[in-house]
Write an enzyme that holds these catalytic residues in place. Structure first.
Site, short mmCIF file in Angstrom:
data_model
loop_
_atom_site.label_atom_id
_atom_site.label_comp_id
_atom_site.label_asym_id
_atom_site.label_seq_id
_atom_site.Cartn_x
_atom_site.Cartn_y
_atom_site.Cartn_z
N CYS A 221 6.53 28.95 53.84
CA CYS A 221 7.94 29.04 53.44
C CYS A 221 8.45 27.77 52.76
O CYS A 221 9.45 27.80 52.04
CB CYS A 221 8.80 29.37 54.65
SG CYS A 221 8.39 30.96 55.38
N ASN B 264 13.39 37.44 54.52
CA ASN B 264 12.66 36.18 54.29
C ASN B 264 11.53 36.46 53.29
O ASN B 264 10.57 37.17 53.62
CB ASN B 264 12.09 35.70 55.64
CG ASN B 264 11.34 34.38 55.52
OD1 ASN B 264 11.05 33.91 54.42
ND2 ASN B 264 11.01 33.80 56.65
N HIS C 115 16.09 27.64 52.32
CA HIS C 115 15.14 28.73 52.51
C HIS C 115 15.83 29.81 53.33
O HIS C 115 16.49 29.52 54.33
CB HIS C 115 13.88 28.21 53.22
CG HIS C 115 13.01 29.32 53.73
ND1 HIS C 115 12.61 30.37 52.94
CD2 HIS C 115 12.46 29.54 54.96
CE1 HIS C 115 11.86 31.20 53.66
NE2 HIS C 115 11.76 30.72 54.88
N1 ACO Z 1 14.46 45.05 67.42
C1 ACO Z 1 14.94 45.19 68.68
N2 ACO Z 1 14.53 44.41 69.69
C2 ACO Z 1 13.64 43.47 69.44
C3 ACO Z 1 13.10 43.27 68.15
C4 ACO Z 1 13.55 44.11 67.13
N3 ACO Z 1 13.12 44.01 65.85
N4 ACO Z 1 12.23 42.25 68.18
C5 ACO Z 1 12.21 41.80 69.45
N5 ACO Z 1 13.05 42.54 70.19
C6 ACO Z 1 13.34 42.40 71.63
C7 ACO Z 1 12.26 41.68 72.37
O1 ACO Z 1 11.23 42.57 72.72
C8 ACO Z 1 13.01 41.16 73.56
O2 ACO Z 1 13.17 42.20 74.49
P1 ACO Z 1 13.05 41.92 76.06
O3 ACO Z 1 14.17 40.95 76.36
O4 ACO Z 1 13.22 43.27 76.65
O5 ACO Z 1 11.70 41.30 76.26
C9 ACO Z 1 14.39 40.83 73.00
O6 ACO Z 1 14.50 41.58 71.77
C10 ACO Z 1 14.57 39.37 72.69
O7 ACO Z 1 13.41 38.89 71.99
P2 ACO Z 1 13.33 37.42 71.46
O8 ACO Z 1 12.07 37.23 70.68
O9 ACO Z 1 13.61 36.50 72.59
O10 ACO Z 1 14.57 37.44 70.47
P3 ACO Z 1 15.30 36.26 69.78
O11 ACO Z 1 16.72 36.27 70.16
O12 ACO Z 1 14.55 34.96 69.92
O13 ACO Z 1 15.24 36.71 68.26
C11 ACO Z 1 13.99 36.12 66.30
C12 ACO Z 1 13.98 36.86 67.62
C13 ACO Z 1 15.04 36.78 65.38
C14 ACO Z 1 12.63 36.23 65.64
C15 ACO Z 1 14.38 34.66 66.55
O14 ACO Z 1 13.51 34.10 67.52
C16 ACO Z 1 14.34 33.84 65.34
O15 ACO Z 1 15.22 33.92 64.50
N6 ACO Z 1 13.33 32.97 65.18
C17 ACO Z 1 13.16 32.18 64.02
C18 ACO Z 1 11.99 32.66 63.38
C19 ACO Z 1 12.15 32.99 61.93
O16 ACO Z 1 13.19 33.24 61.37
N7 ACO Z 1 11.02 32.96 61.33
C20 ACO Z 1 10.89 33.25 59.97
C21 ACO Z 1 9.61 32.68 59.50
S1 ACO Z 1 9.57 30.97 59.70
C22 ACO Z 1 10.56 30.39 58.61
O17 ACO Z 1 10.65 30.92 57.52
C23 ACO Z 1 11.35 29.25 58.99
#
Ligand code: ACO
Length: 325
Positions: free
Chosen positions: A115, A282, A252
């Protein structure tokens, strides 16, 4: 004393025609529009068609950037493509783009920093132009991340999309002050100890397959804002500029919460942030030039504006740049 700088002459972008909304995605995996929007800000993404490759996206964006620069392709002597989704393992996708544009001189190569790739590519081209090795560069970010996704994994497949963007840069003598036009500073960082937090589980030397993307989302989130603000502070220290001097912040486009958190910590006003993650998701190395094309195309970014770029991604890699448009 004058200095050679890399000045932006044109910007362009390309998005595949096919749009997939969150609602459509929710019919494939157990997710919903509200969850995706609340966690990421994403509403929809574009997906490359069958037979549509990273090179095709990159060529279309490069053509748009050349048209915007009113420059013909044969003026270009350097093509740097940022991508983690090349058409083939080799040759570099950049040489396909070079050939298809009819460029018969200079050099073309790929840069891989996930990225952060576009800022790495910009930094690389800038050094070559400033050194006098080359005169005019196409710096392209092009990705088909849809091909790396496990479409049954709701934790990753909702986050990414396909697209491409490009800048035309030209070396030009400038007065040698921070008021100069062009790339004023680039700051690159990486720390390979974090490489397993965001990776693809395949490759030519390991599995002989392309593999699928894996991510510890919470961990990436935990590091993102701190790394981004550190590398932006380094760009401010290098130039003497600060948050109040920025006309446009073009981050980004990974996640709305990371973008807003970084802007808040840096003290950048919300109205200066360019956001495209809602419509593009993304697109990895393509996201910054896509956002630049959007904001320059609709008249927000104007000649003379001070534009701050930043990215963070797999590796981890992170990077920033200050560019006077
Ligand atoms: N839809 C519905 N529920 C979901 C989904 C989905 N697509 N994905 C995960 N869940 C559920 C999980 O299973 C979990 O359920 P549980 O509590 O019953 O176990 C719950 O949602 C919470 O999951 P988390 O992974 O803890 O969710 P979080 O609030 O951390 O959000 C996310 C996930 C959006 C990926 C977040 O961690 C994030 O924004 N991370 C940054 C990563 C990113 O943006 N990466 C991009 C690539 S890197 C870069 O470009 C910088």
């Amino acid at each position: 004393m004058t200095v050679r700088r890399s000045v932006v002459r044109g910007v362009g972008a390309y998005l595949p025609a096919r749009v997939m909304t969150n609602e459509e995605l929710s019919r494939k995996v157990a997710t919903d529009d509200a969850w995706i929007q609340q966690r990421t800000g994403i509403r929809e993404r574009h997906l490359a068609a069958e037979g549509e490759y990273t090179s095709h996206l990159g060529i279309a964006a490069a053509r748009a950037a050349l048209a915007n620069a009113k420059m013909s392709a044969d003026a270009i002597d350097l093509v740097v493509l940022a991508t983690s989704t090349p058409d083939q393992t080799f040759p570099a996708t950049a040489v396909t783009i070079q050939a298809e544009l009819g460029i018969l001189k200079g050099a073309a190569f790929d840069v891989q920093a996930v990225c952060s790739g576009f800022v790495y590519a910009l930094a690389t081209a800038d050094l070559f132009l400033r050194s006098g090795s080359f005169q005019r560069a196409l710096v392209i970010g092009a990705e088909t991340f849809s091909r790396l996704l496990d479409w049954s994994d709701r934790t990753t497949c909702v986050l990414f999309g396909d697209g491409a963007g490009a800048l035309v840069l030209e070396a030009e003598e400038q007065p040698g002050t921070m008021k100069d036009r062009g790339v004023l500073t680039t700051q690159l960082r990486s720390d390979g100890r974090y490489r397993e937090k965001l990776y693809v589980d395949g490759g030519p030397s390991t599995t002989g397959t392309t593999g699928h993307l894996h991510m510890e989302g919470r961990e990436v989130f935990r590091y993102a804002v701190g790394m981004i603000t550190d590398v932006v502070d380094a760009a401010f220290s290098a130039t003497g500029y600060g948050a109040n001097d920025i006309d446009w912040f073009v981050p980004h486009q990974a996640n709305r919460r990371i973008i807003d958190g970084s802007a808040k910590k840096l003290g950048i006003a919300p109205e200066k942030i360019v956001i495209t993650v809602d419509r593009h998701a993304n697109t990895s190395a393509a996201s910054i030039p896509l956002a630049l094309a959007q904001a320059a195309g609709d008249g927000r970014i104007k000649s003379g504006n001070l534009v701050l770029l930043e990215a963070m991604g797999g590796g981890f890699t992170w990077a920033s740049a200050l560019v006077r448009w």
